[in-house]
Enzyme design. Structure first.
Site, PDB file in Angstrom:
ATOM      1  N   ASN A  10     -40.298 -26.431  19.948  1.00  0.00           N
ATOM      2  CA  ASN A  10     -39.218 -27.036  20.451  1.00  0.00           C
ATOM      3  C   ASN A  10     -38.741 -27.803  19.173  1.00  0.00           C
ATOM      4  O   ASN A  10     -39.054 -29.000  18.859  1.00  0.00           O
ATOM      5  CB  ASN A  10     -39.166 -28.099  21.696  1.00  0.00           C
ATOM      6  CG  ASN A  10     -38.004 -28.865  22.081  1.00  0.00           C
ATOM      7  OD1 ASN A  10     -37.029 -28.658  21.643  1.00  0.00           O
ATOM      8  ND2 ASN A  10     -38.402 -29.374  23.262  1.00  0.00           N
ATOM      9  N   LYS A  17     -41.602 -30.249  17.771  1.00  0.00           N
ATOM     10  CA  LYS A  17     -42.472 -30.415  18.877  1.00  0.00           C
ATOM     11  C   LYS A  17     -43.237 -29.234  19.062  1.00  0.00           C
ATOM     12  O   LYS A  17     -42.530 -28.138  19.259  1.00  0.00           O
ATOM     13  CB  LYS A  17     -42.052 -31.319  20.017  1.00  0.00           C
ATOM     14  CG  LYS A  17     -41.654 -32.537  19.672  1.00  0.00           C
ATOM     15  CD  LYS A  17     -41.329 -33.105  21.174  1.00  0.00           C
ATOM     16  CE  LYS A  17     -40.268 -32.666  21.814  1.00  0.00           C
ATOM     17  NZ  LYS A  17     -39.957 -33.505  22.945  1.00  0.00           N
ATOM     18  N   ARG A  91     -37.704 -23.335  22.725  1.00  0.00           N
ATOM     19  CA  ARG A  91     -36.942 -23.750  23.673  1.00  0.00           C
ATOM     20  C   ARG A  91     -35.457 -23.834  23.118  1.00  0.00           C
ATOM     21  O   ARG A  91     -35.291 -24.074  21.922  1.00  0.00           O
ATOM     22  CB  ARG A  91     -37.044 -25.195  23.927  1.00  0.00           C
ATOM     23  CG  ARG A  91     -36.354 -25.904  24.941  1.00  0.00           C
ATOM     24  CD  ARG A  91     -36.271 -27.416  24.979  1.00  0.00           C
ATOM     25  NE  ARG A  91     -35.193 -27.974  25.609  1.00  0.00           N
ATOM     26  CZ  ARG A  91     -34.710 -29.177  25.407  1.00  0.00           C
ATOM     27  NH1 ARG A  91     -35.026 -30.060  24.481  1.00  0.00           N
ATOM     28  NH2 ARG A  91     -33.881 -29.527  26.406  1.00  0.00           N
ATOM     29  N   HIS A 180     -31.568 -28.740  31.155  1.00  0.00           N
ATOM     30  CA  HIS A 180     -32.968 -29.080  31.969  1.00  0.00           C
ATOM     31  C   HIS A 180     -33.350 -27.879  32.797  1.00  0.00           C
ATOM     32  O   HIS A 180     -34.157 -28.204  33.861  1.00  0.00           O
ATOM     33  CB  HIS A 180     -33.091 -30.509  32.517  1.00  0.00           C
ATOM     34  CG  HIS A 180     -32.814 -31.671  31.617  1.00  0.00           C
ATOM     35  ND1 HIS A 180     -32.186 -32.979  32.016  1.00  0.00           N
ATOM     36  CD2 HIS A 180     -33.020 -31.845  30.238  1.00  0.00           C
ATOM     37  CE1 HIS A 180     -32.206 -33.560  30.851  1.00  0.00           C
ATOM     38  NE2 HIS A 180     -32.809 -33.047  29.961  1.00  0.00           N
ATOM     39  N   ARG A 239     -26.160 -41.793  27.070  1.00  0.00           N
ATOM     40  CA  ARG A 239     -24.861 -40.865  27.324  1.00  0.00           C
ATOM     41  C   ARG A 239     -24.309 -41.701  28.753  1.00  0.00           C
ATOM     42  O   ARG A 239     -24.791 -42.378  29.527  1.00  0.00           O
ATOM     43  CB  ARG A 239     -25.110 -39.484  27.990  1.00  0.00           C
ATOM     44  CG  ARG A 239     -25.927 -38.785  26.703  1.00  0.00           C
ATOM     45  CD  ARG A 239     -26.088 -37.320  27.196  1.00  0.00           C
ATOM     46  NE  ARG A 239     -26.582 -36.648  26.166  1.00  0.00           N
ATOM     47  CZ  ARG A 239     -28.096 -35.858  26.160  1.00  0.00           C
ATOM     48  NH1 ARG A 239     -28.394 -35.961  27.455  1.00  0.00           N
ATOM     49  NH2 ARG A 239     -28.440 -35.016  25.463  1.00  0.00           N
ATOM     50  N   GLY A 328     -40.070 -38.367  32.368  1.00  0.00           N
ATOM     51  CA  GLY A 328     -40.528 -39.781  32.159  1.00  0.00           C
ATOM     52  C   GLY A 328     -40.537 -40.902  33.051  1.00  0.00           C
ATOM     53  O   GLY A 328     -41.206 -41.493  33.481  1.00  0.00           O
ATOM     54  N   GLY A 330     -38.696 -40.538  35.929  1.00  0.00           N
ATOM     55  CA  GLY A 330     -38.871 -40.097  37.522  1.00  0.00           C
ATOM     56  C   GLY A 330     -40.452 -40.216  38.121  1.00  0.00           C
ATOM     57  O   GLY A 330     -40.753 -40.637  38.875  1.00  0.00           O
ATOM     58  N   GLU A 382     -42.580 -28.471  30.871  1.00  0.00           N
ATOM     59  CA  GLU A 382     -41.627 -27.550  30.304  1.00  0.00           C
ATOM     60  C   GLU A 382     -42.270 -26.358  29.253  1.00  0.00           C
ATOM     61  O   GLU A 382     -41.864 -25.173  29.296  1.00  0.00           O
ATOM     62  CB  GLU A 382     -40.287 -27.936  29.500  1.00  0.00           C
ATOM     63  CG  GLU A 382     -39.415 -28.857  30.394  1.00  0.00           C
ATOM     64  CD  GLU A 382     -38.522 -29.922  29.919  1.00  0.00           C
ATOM     65  OE1 GLU A 382     -37.063 -29.285  29.864  1.00  0.00           O
ATOM     66  OE2 GLU A 382     -38.655 -30.795  29.724  1.00  0.00           O
TER      67      GLU A 382
END
Length: 394
Positions: A10, A17, A91, A180, A239, A328, A330, A382
């Site tokens: 990613n 990552k 990704r 997502h 955002r 994170g 949730g 993911e």
């Protein structure tokens, strides 16, 4: 160890990552992060079992970052040559209208990702850096692109198309793409598997610094909160989420702000950060506990937006079986989950307070036995989803 593994990458604008995973067993073999690429002080961290190694050095570009990753695998383990890597999974946030699933990266796919940069200016260029670097380091392995937008490409036209002039919208490819999607697909699939049903009407709430909601019927997405870009929808860390587009005109005319300045304001300086000064939800709760009225108002706005989307998606689907929290916030913020579920009593949702408060890394139900709508917490993965999708092509 399984006889097949996938290296998942990613790539961000200044970071890489990565995870080495076994798609068949669901095991993460090793993982790491190379960050501050192109900056004065680069940093890398690699974890393999109980062993952790970190190093600080200048990292000129993503190719050097990949070389450092390879070096860390050699020094700390595991030996990549013995891991039976069958693919490198990448990704990619924006797949536009071209990709409804994973794609082997050849020159044509690479060019399409380039062409989609105007629709994903914050993400696709960074992903391309990672792809180019990884193909240099691993030239003999198949490289697979897995797109965040793919799960939502099949949205009904009524959900995907904006009420914008059709000719303009089609010419400039303006529609709801979502984001997502890899997480929403993985989590909704896990819920269906756990409950042993393929006919579920689900709402998945992916709540992290970026946040999105999806409505999923029988495994297919029928609506999602993010739109042309990840800006639309829920309140996020930095955002705005939903905002009247005329705010752009107003700020340009009255505040004399440029498009780039407004872009930065909406995408990085708003949301919880703009409302409270913090984009970390833990700090927001601390502010609330200390009596910060702005923080309390921000939390009310955050939850209000969630209630609106849950109510809207319940109506869109004509019913609701499961609400699932992931990512994170949730997965870890029991207080937020409780506050939202308290507002959803009209749906017949009943929260099991003890189950909600219990911390766990496992998928679990947090609603009471008699609740008309089940509420679950399902950790997203993911990287595993990317690895499994990559395996379908190799």
């Amino acid at each position: 160890m399984s006889d097949k593994s996938v290296l998942v990458v990613n790539s961000g604008s200044s970071s890489i990552k990565y995870q080495l995973v076994e798609p068949e067993t669901g095991r993460c073999i090793a993982k790491g992060l190379v960050e501050a690429i192109g900056e004065a002080g680069g940093h890398a961290k690699h974890t393999f079992g109980e062993e952790v190694k970190e190093l600080d050095r200048v990292i000129d570009d993503h190719t050097v970052g990949m070389e450092i990753m390879e070096q860390l695998f050699a020094e700390v383990g595991p030996d990549l040559a013995s891991c039976h890597i069958v693919a490198v999974g990448h990704r990619i946030v924006q797949g536009g209208k071209y990709f409804a699933g994973p794609a082997l990266i050849d020159d044509d796919v690479h060019q399409k990702i380039v062409d989609l940069c105007p629709l994903g200016p914050l993400h696709n260029p960074a992903h391309l850096k990672g792809i180019d670097a990884a193909r240099k380091i691993f030239p003999d392995l198949p490289h697979v692109a897995v797109f965040d937008t793919a799960f939502f490409q099949g949205l009904p036209e009524e959900a995907a198309r904006y009420a914008l002039n059709r000719e303009v919208a089609d010419k400039y490819e303006i529609r709801r793409y979502g984001a997502h999607g890899t997480s929403h697909q993985f989590v909704s699939g896990e819920v269906a598997a756990i409950l042993g049903r393929d006919d579920l009407k689900q709402i998945v709430l992916h709540l992290g610094n970026g946040a999105s909601a999806s409505a999923v019927v029988a495994g297919k997405a029928v609506d999602t909160s993010m739109g042309l870009t990840p800006l639309e929808g829920l309140v996020m860390g930095g955002r705005t989420g939903d905002i009247d587009p005329a705010a752009v005109f107003h700020l340009a005319r009255e505040a004399k702000m440029s498009i780039d300045e407004i872009d930065d304001l909406f995408n990085k300086q708003s949301g919880m950060k703009g409302l409270t000064g913090d984009n970390d939800m833990r700090r927001v709760w601390e502010r609330i506990a200390s009596g910060d009225e702005n923080a309390q108002a921000a939390m009310d706005i955050y939850v209000h937006r969630l209630v609106k989307y849950v109510g809207a998606y319940h109506a869109v689907m004509g019913g609701l079986d499961v609400i699932t929290f992931t990512a994170g916030i949730g997965e870890n913020d029991a207080a937020l989950r409780a506050r939202l579920i308290d507002r959803l009593g009209f749906l017949g949702v009943e929260l099991d307070e003890e189950a909600n408060a219990r911390r766990s890394d496992e998928a679990r139900t947090i609603s009471k036995e008699g609740s008309r709508v089940r509420v679950m917490v399902v950790p997203t993965n993911e990287e595993m989803a990317i690895a499994r999708q990559a395996m379908t092509l190799v």
